[in-house]
Write a protein that holds these residues in place. Structure first.
Motif, PDB file in Angstrom:
ATOM      1  N   HIS A  61      58.326  33.778  89.041  1.00  0.00           N
ATOM      2  CA  HIS A  61      57.515  34.899  88.779  1.00  0.00           C
ATOM      3  C   HIS A  61      58.423  35.834  87.666  1.00  0.00           C
ATOM      4  N   VAL A  62      59.670  36.092  88.193  1.00  0.00           N
ATOM      5  CA  VAL A  62      60.460  36.580  87.124  1.00  0.00           C
ATOM      6  C   VAL A  62      60.603  35.935  85.817  1.00  0.00           C
ATOM      7  N   GLY A  63      60.831  34.685  85.775  1.00  0.00           N
ATOM      8  CA  GLY A  63      60.694  33.910  84.634  1.00  0.00           C
ATOM      9  C   GLY A  63      59.495  34.163  83.863  1.00  0.00           C
ATOM     10  N   LEU A  64      58.334  33.736  84.485  1.00  0.00           N
ATOM     11  CA  LEU A  64      57.005  33.937  83.958  1.00  0.00           C
ATOM     12  C   LEU A  64      57.026  35.383  83.273  1.00  0.00           C
ATOM     13  N   LEU A  65      57.382  36.468  83.947  1.00  0.00           N
ATOM     14  CA  LEU A  65      57.395  37.814  83.387  1.00  0.00           C
ATOM     15  C   LEU A  65      58.234  37.879  82.157  1.00  0.00           C
ATOM     16  N   ILE A  66      59.339  37.487  82.170  1.00  0.00           N
ATOM     17  CA  ILE A  66      60.175  37.524  80.836  1.00  0.00           C
ATOM     18  C   ILE A  66      59.698  36.741  79.780  1.00  0.00           C
ATOM     19  N   GLY A  67      59.256  35.573  79.934  1.00  0.00           N
ATOM     20  CA  GLY A  67      58.733  34.773  79.002  1.00  0.00           C
ATOM     21  C   GLY A  67      57.304  35.535  78.222  1.00  0.00           C
ATOM     22  N   MET A  68      56.575  36.179  79.168  1.00  0.00           N
ATOM     23  CA  MET A  68      55.490  36.887  78.744  1.00  0.00           C
ATOM     24  C   MET A  68      55.856  37.919  77.760  1.00  0.00           C
ATOM     25  N   SER A  69      56.898  38.565  78.279  1.00  0.00           N
ATOM     26  CA  SER A  69      57.335  39.956  77.477  1.00  0.00           C
ATOM     27  C   SER A  69      57.904  39.308  76.259  1.00  0.00           C
ATOM     28  N   VAL A  70      58.661  38.271  76.221  1.00  0.00           N
ATOM     29  CA  VAL A  70      59.143  37.707  74.847  1.00  0.00           C
ATOM     30  C   VAL A  70      58.130  37.469  73.965  1.00  0.00           C
ATOM     31  N   VAL A  71      57.048  36.832  74.530  1.00  0.00           N
ATOM     32  CA  VAL A  71      55.739  36.456  73.569  1.00  0.00           C
ATOM     33  C   VAL A  71      55.330  37.800  72.987  1.00  0.00           C
ATOM     34  N   PHE A  72      54.979  38.735  73.903  1.00  0.00           N
ATOM     35  CA  PHE A  72      53.962  40.010  73.381  1.00  0.00           C
ATOM     36  C   PHE A  72      55.223  40.905  72.597  1.00  0.00           C
ATOM     37  N   ALA A  73      56.580  40.781  72.571  1.00  0.00           N
ATOM     38  CA  ALA A  73      57.400  41.530  71.762  1.00  0.00           C
ATOM     39  C   ALA A  73      57.586  40.709  70.501  1.00  0.00           C
ATOM     40  N   SER A  74      57.679  39.379  70.482  1.00  0.00           N
ATOM     41  CA  SER A  74      57.550  38.729  69.265  1.00  0.00           C
ATOM     42  C   SER A  74      56.157  38.896  68.583  1.00  0.00           C
ATOM     43  N   ALA A  75      55.078  39.155  68.987  1.00  0.00           N
ATOM     44  CA  ALA A  75      53.799  39.239  68.356  1.00  0.00           C
ATOM     45  C   ALA A  75      53.663  40.666  67.805  1.00  0.00           C
ATOM     46  N   ALA A  76      54.262  41.685  68.631  1.00  0.00           N
ATOM     47  CA  ALA A  76      54.302  43.086  68.034  1.00  0.00           C
ATOM     48  C   ALA A  76      55.011  43.130  66.995  1.00  0.00           C
ATOM     49  N   ALA A  77      56.189  42.244  66.822  1.00  0.00           N
ATOM     50  CA  ALA A  77      57.099  42.719  65.792  1.00  0.00           C
ATOM     51  C   ALA A  77      56.631  41.939  64.592  1.00  0.00           C
ATOM     52  N   HIS A  78      55.639  41.040  64.693  1.00  0.00           N
ATOM     53  CA  HIS A  78      55.122  40.477  63.521  1.00  0.00           C
ATOM     54  C   HIS A  78      53.769  41.190  63.155  1.00  0.00           C
ATOM     55  N   ALA A  79      53.564  41.999  63.768  1.00  0.00           N
ATOM     56  CA  ALA A  79      52.275  42.970  63.381  1.00  0.00           C
ATOM     57  C   ALA A  79      52.479  43.681  62.061  1.00  0.00           C
ATOM     58  N   GLN A  80      52.066  43.513  60.987  1.00  0.00           N
ATOM     59  CA  GLN A  80      52.262  44.079  59.898  1.00  0.00           C
ATOM     60  C   GLN A  80      51.190  45.229  59.590  1.00  0.00           C
ATOM     61  N   THR A  81      51.584  46.209  58.953  1.00  0.00           N
ATOM     62  CA  THR A  81      50.584  47.289  58.349  1.00  0.00           C
ATOM     63  C   THR A  81      49.947  46.769  56.958  1.00  0.00           C
ATOM     64  N   VAL A  82      48.779  47.461  56.884  1.00  0.00           N
ATOM     65  CA  VAL A  82      48.392  46.936  55.286  1.00  0.00           C
ATOM     66  C   VAL A  82      49.074  47.401  54.306  1.00  0.00           C
ATOM     67  N   ALA A  83      49.797  48.609  54.361  1.00  0.00           N
ATOM     68  CA  ALA A  83      50.639  49.082  53.686  1.00  0.00           C
ATOM     69  C   ALA A  83      51.882  48.249  53.305  1.00  0.00           C
ATOM     70  N   GLN A  84      52.309  47.514  54.380  1.00  0.00           N
ATOM     71  CA  GLN A  84      53.323  46.566  54.224  1.00  0.00           C
ATOM     72  C   GLN A  84      52.923  45.474  53.504  1.00  0.00           C
ATOM     73  N   PHE A  85      51.659  45.024  53.830  1.00  0.00           N
ATOM     74  CA  PHE A  85      51.176  43.621  53.326  1.00  0.00           C
ATOM     75  C   PHE A  85      50.978  43.874  51.613  1.00  0.00           C
ATOM     76  N   LEU A  86      50.527  45.085  51.428  1.00  0.00           N
ATOM     77  CA  LEU A  86      50.341  45.240  49.810  1.00  0.00           C
ATOM     78  C   LEU A  86      51.622  45.507  49.229  1.00  0.00           C
ATOM     79  N   GLU A  87      52.633  45.910  49.848  1.00  0.00           N
ATOM     80  CA  GLU A  87      53.967  46.272  49.159  1.00  0.00           C
ATOM     81  C   GLU A  87      54.418  44.872  48.869  1.00  0.00           C
ATOM     82  N   THR A  88      54.217  43.729  50.114  1.00  0.00           N
ATOM     83  CA  THR A  88      54.718  42.607  49.485  1.00  0.00           C
ATOM     84  C   THR A  88      53.895  42.019  48.389  1.00  0.00           C
ATOM     85  N   ALA A  89      52.687  42.040  48.647  1.00  0.00           N
ATOM     86  CA  ALA A  89      51.797  41.554  47.838  1.00  0.00           C
ATOM     87  C   ALA A  89      52.253  41.905  46.266  1.00  0.00           C
ATOM     88  N   ASP A  90      52.500  42.804  46.118  1.00  0.00           N
ATOM     89  CA  ASP A  90      52.835  43.763  44.761  1.00  0.00           C
ATOM     90  C   ASP A  90      54.221  42.933  44.218  1.00  0.00           C
TER      91      ASP A  90
END
Length: 122
Positions: free
Chosen positions: A6-35
């Protein structure tokens, strides 16, 4: 032993959610990169282009998963995406640039969700 799983599962899930949140890009960041991407045939080779394309793919995958989850819960879908959604790069940039600067802190996924809800309502 069971508690460790259970602890391993919770740690694994937290890593997945943390990495997903880290990749969430804002529209402003998207446009800055596109420019920074050149507007010529070599653009597809630019690392920023690949990151933006990946961000869009992730956004569409998330939206499809949300809609499938709604169906699984016997709730009506809010967006009826076709199997393939053709997106012209300039149309996407025009759409994102039309978002008022005060709202550009929303994620790319939220911006795509709103756009697809207008384009493909159920």
């Amino acid at each position: 032993m069971r508690a460790y799983r259970h602890v391993g599962l919770l740690i694994g899930m937290s890593v997945v959610f943390a990495s997903a949140a880290a990749h969430a890009q804002t529209v402003a960041q998207f446009l800055e990169t596109a420019d920074r991407i050149p507007r010529n045939p070599s653009a597809m080779l630019h690392p920023g282009f690949r990151r933006l394309r990946g961000q869009l793919s992730d956004s569409f995958r998330t939206i499809r998963q949300e809609q499938n989850a709604r169906v699984a819960r016997s709730q009506p879908r809010t967006i009826c995406l076709p199997d393939s959604v053709p997106i012209e790069p300039q149309a996407l940039l025009n759409r994102f640039n039309a978002i008022p600067p005060a709202r550009r802190d929303m994620t790319v996924t939220q911006a795509v969700r709103e756009w697809m809800a207008e384009r493909y309502p159920c």
